[in-house]
Design an enzyme around this catalytic site. Structure first.
Site, PDB file in Angstrom:
ATOM      1  N   LEU A 277      -3.915  -7.073   3.640  1.00 51.64           N
ATOM      2  CA  LEU A 277      -4.908  -7.484   2.653  1.00 51.64           C
ATOM      3  C   LEU A 277      -5.779  -6.306   2.234  1.00 51.64           C
ATOM      4  O   LEU A 277      -5.891  -5.309   2.942  1.00 51.64           O
ATOM      5  CB  LEU A 277      -5.783  -8.606   3.219  1.00 51.64           C
ATOM      6  CG  LEU A 277      -5.046  -9.896   3.576  1.00 51.64           C
ATOM      7  CD1 LEU A 277      -6.008 -10.898   4.193  1.00 51.64           C
ATOM      8  CD2 LEU A 277      -4.356 -10.488   2.360  1.00 51.64           C
ATOM      9  N   CYS A 278      -6.393  -6.443   1.081  1.00 51.11           N
ATOM     10  CA  CYS A 278      -7.315  -5.467   0.523  1.00 51.11           C
ATOM     11  C   CYS A 278      -8.359  -5.087   1.568  1.00 51.11           C
ATOM     12  O   CYS A 278      -8.870  -5.979   2.252  1.00 51.11           O
ATOM     13  CB  CYS A 278      -7.982  -6.074  -0.703  1.00 51.11           C
ATOM     14  SG  CYS A 278      -9.222  -5.032  -1.463  1.00 51.11           S
ATOM     15  N   PRO A 279      -8.655  -3.846   1.753  1.00 50.86           N
ATOM     16  CA  PRO A 279      -8.259  -2.643   1.009  1.00 50.86           C
ATOM     17  C   PRO A 279      -7.112  -1.866   1.648  1.00 50.86           C
ATOM     18  O   PRO A 279      -6.869  -0.734   1.264  1.00 50.86           O
ATOM     19  CB  PRO A 279      -9.533  -1.812   1.031  1.00 50.86           C
ATOM     20  CG  PRO A 279     -10.066  -2.046   2.412  1.00 50.86           C
ATOM     21  CD  PRO A 279      -9.767  -3.524   2.675  1.00 50.86           C
TER      22      PRO A 279
ATOM     23  N   ASP B  61      -0.379  -8.684  -1.375  1.00 53.10           N
ATOM     24  CA  ASP B  61      -1.773  -8.970  -1.740  1.00 53.10           C
ATOM     25  C   ASP B  61      -1.938  -8.823  -3.252  1.00 53.10           C
ATOM     26  O   ASP B  61      -1.682  -7.756  -3.807  1.00 53.10           O
ATOM     27  CB  ASP B  61      -2.708  -8.010  -1.010  1.00 53.10           C
ATOM     28  CG  ASP B  61      -4.177  -8.271  -1.298  1.00 53.10           C
ATOM     29  OD1 ASP B  61      -4.498  -9.356  -1.833  1.00 53.10           O
ATOM     30  OD2 ASP B  61      -5.002  -7.396  -0.996  1.00 53.10           O
TER      31      ASP B  61
ATOM     32  N   ASP C 287      -6.454  -3.049  -7.640  1.00 50.13           N
ATOM     33  CA  ASP C 287      -6.942  -1.917  -6.845  1.00 50.13           C
ATOM     34  C   ASP C 287      -6.117  -0.646  -7.006  1.00 50.13           C
ATOM     35  O   ASP C 287      -6.678   0.450  -7.094  1.00 50.13           O
ATOM     36  CB  ASP C 287      -6.984  -2.297  -5.365  1.00 50.13           C
ATOM     37  CG  ASP C 287      -7.993  -3.385  -5.063  1.00 50.13           C
ATOM     38  OD1 ASP C 287      -8.884  -3.620  -5.910  1.00 50.13           O
ATOM     39  OD2 ASP C 287      -7.887  -4.010  -3.986  1.00 50.13           O
TER      40      ASP C 287
END
Length: 78
Positions: free
Chosen positions: A15-17, A42, A48
């Site tokens: 998942l982010c980041p 994700d 991003d």
């Protein structure tokens, strides 16, 4: 090396980041002009990664969605 990338990076399930952080680390070890192929699940990576590339001087080449996995290609900047 394959015809569409030099290095592959699997970020599926992260998942982010984390996809961006791992891409940054891998790109730092690559030569300018080389292409990183990153796979991720994700959905935030679609926002991003292009933003990261613009800020860091890399070229975001494309994104291809195949089911839950999206493949991104990034050309390392100078």
């Amino acid at each position: 090396m394959t015809d569409d990338h030099d290095i592959a990076l699997d970020c599926e399930g992260l998942l982010c980041p984390l996809p961006v952080l791992r891409a940054r680390k891998r790109l730092a070890a690559m030569r300018p002009g080389q292409i990183l192929r990153l796979t991720a699940t994700d959905r935030m990576a679609a926002i991003d990664l292009p933003h990261f590339c613009a800020e860091a001087g890399h070229t975001f080449l494309d994104a291809t969605e195949t089911g839950p996995v999206t493949t991104y290609r990034i050309r390392r900047g100078p």
